[in-house]
Design an enzyme around this catalytic site. Structure first.
Site, PDB file in Angstrom:
ATOM      1  N   ARG A   1       6.704   2.020   8.148  1.00 28.10           N
ATOM      2  CA  ARG A   1       5.993   2.912   7.232  1.00 28.10           C
ATOM      3  C   ARG A   1       5.337   3.980   8.100  1.00 28.10           C
ATOM      4  NH1 ARG A   1       1.989   2.501   9.910  1.00 28.10           N
ATOM      5  NH2 ARG A   1       0.973   3.775   8.337  1.00 28.10           N
TER       6      ARG A   1
ATOM      7  N   GLN B   1      -3.324  -1.180   6.190  1.00 31.51           N
ATOM      8  CA  GLN B   1      -2.790  -0.535   7.403  1.00 31.51           C
ATOM      9  C   GLN B   1      -3.907  -0.299   8.428  1.00 31.51           C
ATOM     10  OE1 GLN B   1      -2.110   0.451   4.270  1.00 31.51           O
ATOM     11  NE2 GLN B   1      -0.076   1.345   4.066  1.00 31.51           N
TER      12      GLN B   1
ATOM     13  N   ASP C   1       1.410  12.743   4.907  1.00 33.71           N
ATOM     14  CA  ASP C   1       2.789  12.472   4.481  1.00 33.71           C
ATOM     15  C   ASP C   1       3.508  13.725   4.023  1.00 33.71           C
ATOM     16  OD1 ASP C   1       1.099   9.891   3.972  1.00 33.71           O
ATOM     17  OD2 ASP C   1       3.178   9.317   4.356  1.00 33.71           O
TER      18      ASP C   1
ATOM     19  N   ASN D   1      -1.972  12.396   1.692  1.00 37.85           N
ATOM     20  CA  ASN D   1      -2.053  11.277   2.649  1.00 37.85           C
ATOM     21  C   ASN D   1      -2.430  10.022   1.867  1.00 37.85           C
ATOM     22  OD1 ASN D   1      -1.908  10.257   5.386  1.00 37.85           O
ATOM     23  ND2 ASN D   1      -4.125  10.064   5.339  1.00 37.85           N
ATOM     24  N   LYS D   2      -2.554   8.943   2.587  1.00 41.32           N
ATOM     25  CA  LYS D   2      -2.856   7.635   1.992  1.00 41.32           C
ATOM     26  C   LYS D   2      -3.998   7.716   0.986  1.00 41.32           C
ATOM     27  CE  LYS D   2      -1.193   4.542   2.497  1.00 41.32           C
ATOM     28  NZ  LYS D   2      -0.118   4.112   1.559  1.00 41.32           N
TER      29      LYS D   2
HETATM   30  O1  MRU Z   1       2.260   3.889   2.828  1.00 42.84           O
HETATM   31  P1  MRU Z   1       2.311   4.233   4.271  1.00 42.84           P
HETATM   32  O2  MRU Z   1       1.758   3.177   5.159  1.00 42.84           O
HETATM   33  O3  MRU Z   1       3.689   4.701   4.696  1.00 42.84           O
HETATM   34  O4  MRU Z   1       1.354   5.496   4.404  1.00 42.84           O
HETATM   35  C1  MRU Z   1       1.185   6.097   5.660  1.00 42.84           C
HETATM   36  C2  MRU Z   1       0.171   7.166   5.666  1.00 42.84           C
HETATM   37  O5  MRU Z   1      -0.390   7.533   4.655  1.00 42.84           O
HETATM   38  C3  MRU Z   1      -0.084   7.849   6.983  1.00 42.84           C
HETATM   39  O6  MRU Z   1      -1.397   8.278   7.072  1.00 42.84           O
HETATM   40  C4  MRU Z   1       0.848   9.058   7.112  1.00 42.84           C
HETATM   41  O7  MRU Z   1       2.179   8.678   6.899  1.00 42.84           O
HETATM   42  C5  MRU Z   1       0.734   9.723   8.413  1.00 42.84           C
HETATM   43  S1  MRU Z   1       1.495   8.743   9.682  1.00 42.84           S
HETATM   44  C6  MRU Z   1       1.494   9.600  11.131  1.00 42.84           C
END
Ligand code: MRU
Length: 353
Positions: A55, A202, A243, A253-254
């Site tokens: 991820r 995470q 993202d 982002n998350k």
């Molecule tokens: O759902 P995930 O774990 O893939 O989400 C990841 C994130 O939101 C990260 O902050 C983002 O991908 C940046 S990673 C360098």
């Protein structure tokens, strides 16, 4: 001569191509278990992305690129005269694995372009070379962002980060955590507060593990602590990854990142986004156009595999949110820093379409 073990358990080894196979460090179970999953086909690769074995936006893109190599290998063997059609279908499958991180589509497009100009009966060497280039370029971008981002931080200070935007989420070194790594090396980081990041954790599982492995001081906090921590006045920066960034500088982002940005502005704390230009999607005018992944309510209604919500109750599980550009102090990329981002500055960074 000692050669490093390619499958050593290390945050930089989230995605490894070795012996004609793709290995992923299984991020669903880190840090309790440190296990590599071996993938042999595009379908297995797409499933691994959907299931969160890997991820993080750049890591997803790199993984998908290697997935195209696996696709080409299989299709050339099975249907030498018409491998292009088969690989095209596999690229579609990989593209459907997760909807939000644009790095996935960006990497697949690069692979598609290589395929388009290939005349060879065996496309595998050229596609593998492109996947490895995408991987290596990502690490180099992270190193550059580390330097640019660290230069903006006056230390020593405390930093809050959300989710995992580290080596595990990229080709290595990390975006937000790359900035943290470089700032720490420059003596500017007192403590990193890693938001737990429900429901996948995470932050408490991956960011805490990764920083601890590197000897960088890290403290886990639940997602509702940030406001009171900022109010104490020791946090200088929130540093996060992304993202997808829209053409006007809106940052996806998350889930929970937007709330942090609001809190940061209220408390006079800097809000920094570190992301390679492969995360910038100039084809969309604003964050409103970004597809936000919704995952199963079960992820929220359970914790550690144990159901915690009462039977019959639903849950809302959007995986990402959008922080308006007006709340972002700077976007740090490998090409440089955009301060107070807006459409004009993003265009200047990215150049003509
Ligand atoms: O759902 P995930 O774990 O893939 O989400 C990841 C994130 O939101 C990260 O902050 C983002 O991908 C940046 S990673 C360098």
């Amino acid at each position: 001569m000692n050669t490093p073990n390619p499958l050593a358990i290390h945050p930089d080894n989230a995605v490894v191509w070795h012996d004609d196979r793709l290995y992923l460090l299984d991020q669903r179970i880190l840090p309790a278990e440190t296990v590599f999953v071996a993938l042999n086909s595009a379908a297995e690769t797409a499933r691994a992305i959907t299931d969160m074995v890997v991820r993080g936006a750049p890591a997803i893109g790199i993984t998908a690129a290697y997935g195209v190599v696996l696709a080409a290998r299989d299709r050339v063997r099975a249907e030498p005269a018409s491998w292009r059609d088969g690989v095209g279908a596999d690229i579609e499958l990989l593209a459907a694995s997760r909807p939000t991180a644009v790095n996935l589509f960006w990497a697949l497009e690069r692979m598609r372009r290589v395929m388009a100009v290939l005349d060879a009966a065996d496309p595998v060497p050229a596609l593998l070379a492109e996947a490895k280039t995408i991987h290596l370029e990502d690490v180099a971008a992270n190193r550059a962002m580390g330097d640019f981002g660290a230069a903006l931080i006056q230390g020593p200070t405390d930093i809050i980060t959300h989710c995992n935007a580290g080596a595990l989420a990229t080709g290595g070194y990390g975006t937000a955590l790359g900035v943290v790594r470089s700032a720490f090396a420059a003596g500017k980081v007192r403590m990193v507060y890693a938001d737990e990041t429900r429901p996948w954790l995470q932050g408490s599982r991956l960011t805490a593990w990764e920083l601890a492995q590197s000897g960088i001081p890290v403290t886990v906090q639940s997602d509702n602590v940030a406001a009171s921590l900022m109010a104490r006045g020791r946090v200088g920066w929130v540093v996060v990854g992304s993202d997808r960034i829209a053409a006007n500088g809106d940052v996806c982002n998350k889930i929970g990142t937007y709330g942090l940005a609001v809190l940061a502005r209220h408390h006079g704390v800097g809000f920094m986004v570190a992301a390679p230009t492969s995360t910038i999607d100039m084809s969309i005018a604003s964050g409103a156009e970004i597809p936000i992944e919704e995952r199963s309510p079960d992820e929220v209604l359970a914790c550690g595999g144990k159901r915690i919500g009462p039977a019959g109750v639903g849950a809302h599980n959007p995986v990402f949110d959008v922080t308006p550009a007006a709340l972002v102090d700077c976007i740090v990329t490998e090409r440089g820093v955009v301060q107070q981002p807006d459409a004009e500055k993003m265009r200047a960074l990215m150049g003509p379409a």
